[in-house]
Scaffold this motif. Sequence first.
Motif: not given
Length: 708
Positions: A305, A296-297, A299, A289-291
Amino acid sequence: MASITMENSYKSTAKDMGESHVAAHSKQKKYKQADEPDIETLTGNNVSDSSLDLARQMAQKQGVLNEEEWEKYNRHLRKDRRKDSYEEYFYTLSRNLVHGKERKRDSKKATKAQREKISEELAAIDENFGIPIDGSLFYVSNTEKYDELKPDELKKYRQFERETLKRFYHSDVFQKMNPGLFRAEIHFDENGSIHLQTQSVWYRKDKRGRLTYGKRAEVRKLVEQVAKSKYGSSLSADKLADNMAKAHQLAEQDIKANDGSKIGVERADSRFFDFMEKNPNDFWYRYDYQMDKDGNYLKDSNGRRVPKLDKSGKPKSRGSFASAGERNTLVMDVWRSMLIDELGDIATQTAKEMGVDYHVDKTYTTDGVHRTALTYTKNKEDRQQAAKLHEQATQVVADAKKSATKIQSEAITALRESYEKVLDQKPIKQIENGAVWLSPLEMTTAIKKHTAELKQQADDADRAKQEAENSLKKAEADKQAVDAELSKQREQLANVQQQTKDADDQLQKRLFARRQRVEQELQEADGLDYGQPITDDNVADAEKHVDKWRADAFKSGKEIYNYAKKNKRLMFYARGIENNANKANMTPHDYINGLNHLTSQLAIYRKAFKRIYRVAMAGISWFTGKATMIDMNLLNTDSGIDEVAGRYGEDFDNHNGLADLMEKYTRQMIDKFKKVFHFSPNLDENEKTAANQQKQSKQSDGEDGIDL
């Protein structure tokens, strides 16, 4: 609401079906209705048939040789590969399955429950003479549902269960998923609820054409076929297993959030089929998942996410949710879940047709712990008691809400009485201005908490009781082992004591015999005086004293013996001349000549006689004790010899007397010497060897020897 349940294992034997089952449960008819049979057979066999015979027949349909074919095949094998019996042939076919279970049972990662289950399965395979019978039980609901119904309702509900299980047995999914099934029965005669019980075998040929027992390989093909025919999915067995792994992962997350309790959480198989119905040809990916820069992820608008994308714009997957080994186990989970899902669909449709209130639970209704009949009944009673108390408290609260002031007061009073009865204390609390009554909510909460604690205490008590029973059994086993070891040690101690006593008796006998022998040797040594009584402490020294006396005697006597042997012929020759001279037929001339010859011979031999006498006197004085030790210097000269002879009245000029004297002393010396050698087993071997060599040498020179 009801929960579909399926149990599957290799613990099934011939005792679980047919007449054996009826006999085993003859007194368990708590819920059985008057018009219901004990069992209803769905397959074409008779109630009296043996499951082992039916299992062999199905195995032969799957490619296993019948007994006649096996005997012919077995005869053509090398002697070292031949089997002793038809049963051993079946053991060989299931060898891989048995070895796999043994490895899992002996693994350090296996839990106690897993080890116990596998041990029961292996025992069942042995009881079935090497045939692993795959047994399954299917339940539409449990007895808690029965307890809620009135007699007429219960009768109708059990008819619904019976019809549901029969339809399920004849369904395409069930028949397709159980190709090796050889026996199926609906059991009515147990204290539990109605259930369908089946038995199957899973023999197949591998890629090399070898016959083996392989359920998992067959199940992989079956779940793919059913997924395609019922759910329109073209996913492989591994992809289906991955989806099931994800469903379990999501369920575990919710269970953890629910304080570790399964009850009320959506079932993993329900999540699996919901996903399959919506995405029949898709499977869950485990994405990266991208952060953002703060870690922080990111959304999307729906709060989900945002996965990282690959070059083609698709989410980047981190692989499957399960390893290859885990997928093998999860495939079996998919197989069971598909059967449970089919049974749920049929039960829902049948209930609708028969007007029965029935809905399949999509959430867990139990803790998922497998219990025996005894522990299940106890747990059920505890839960019913807790539910009853909770129901009483809830009813009091409901009545209190509906009542007016008086009714509400009565309800609160009743609640307080229930509180006092349940918690054994007044429903009051202390505040700054004094004591006040607890509110209805506080009392209800306290009662619920207390009943939950009672349930926990009951569970803990059961657990403690079981642990105590196990500890007691272990203690008894340990005590038996200790008693056996103590008995063995006592027996060994008694043997050692007896051996010690025997050895001590033998030692005392040897010591007594040793003392007697030494005392006898001292007496036979003409009263040789040791100087003190012979005891166990000084017997060794007394033996040395006797041995020294013998050694001295041997040394002195050996010289005397050699002189005696060398001069014996001379002595008797001199005596012979005298005897010849005294013959009656001799002439005076002969007599004078003989006498002159004897005189000349005596002169010649006088010196020799004196030497013999000197040695003889030295030996005789020592051996016989006739005189004290003579000064040896006197015997070194003729005058000294004459002096010694004068002491004992011996006349050296009398040749006849000299011969007699020498013969007498020589014989006394020889007799004494014999006695010494007779009681002297410990003579020096070198001395003996030298004496023998000397004897042989002198015999070769023509000398006469004197036997001792």
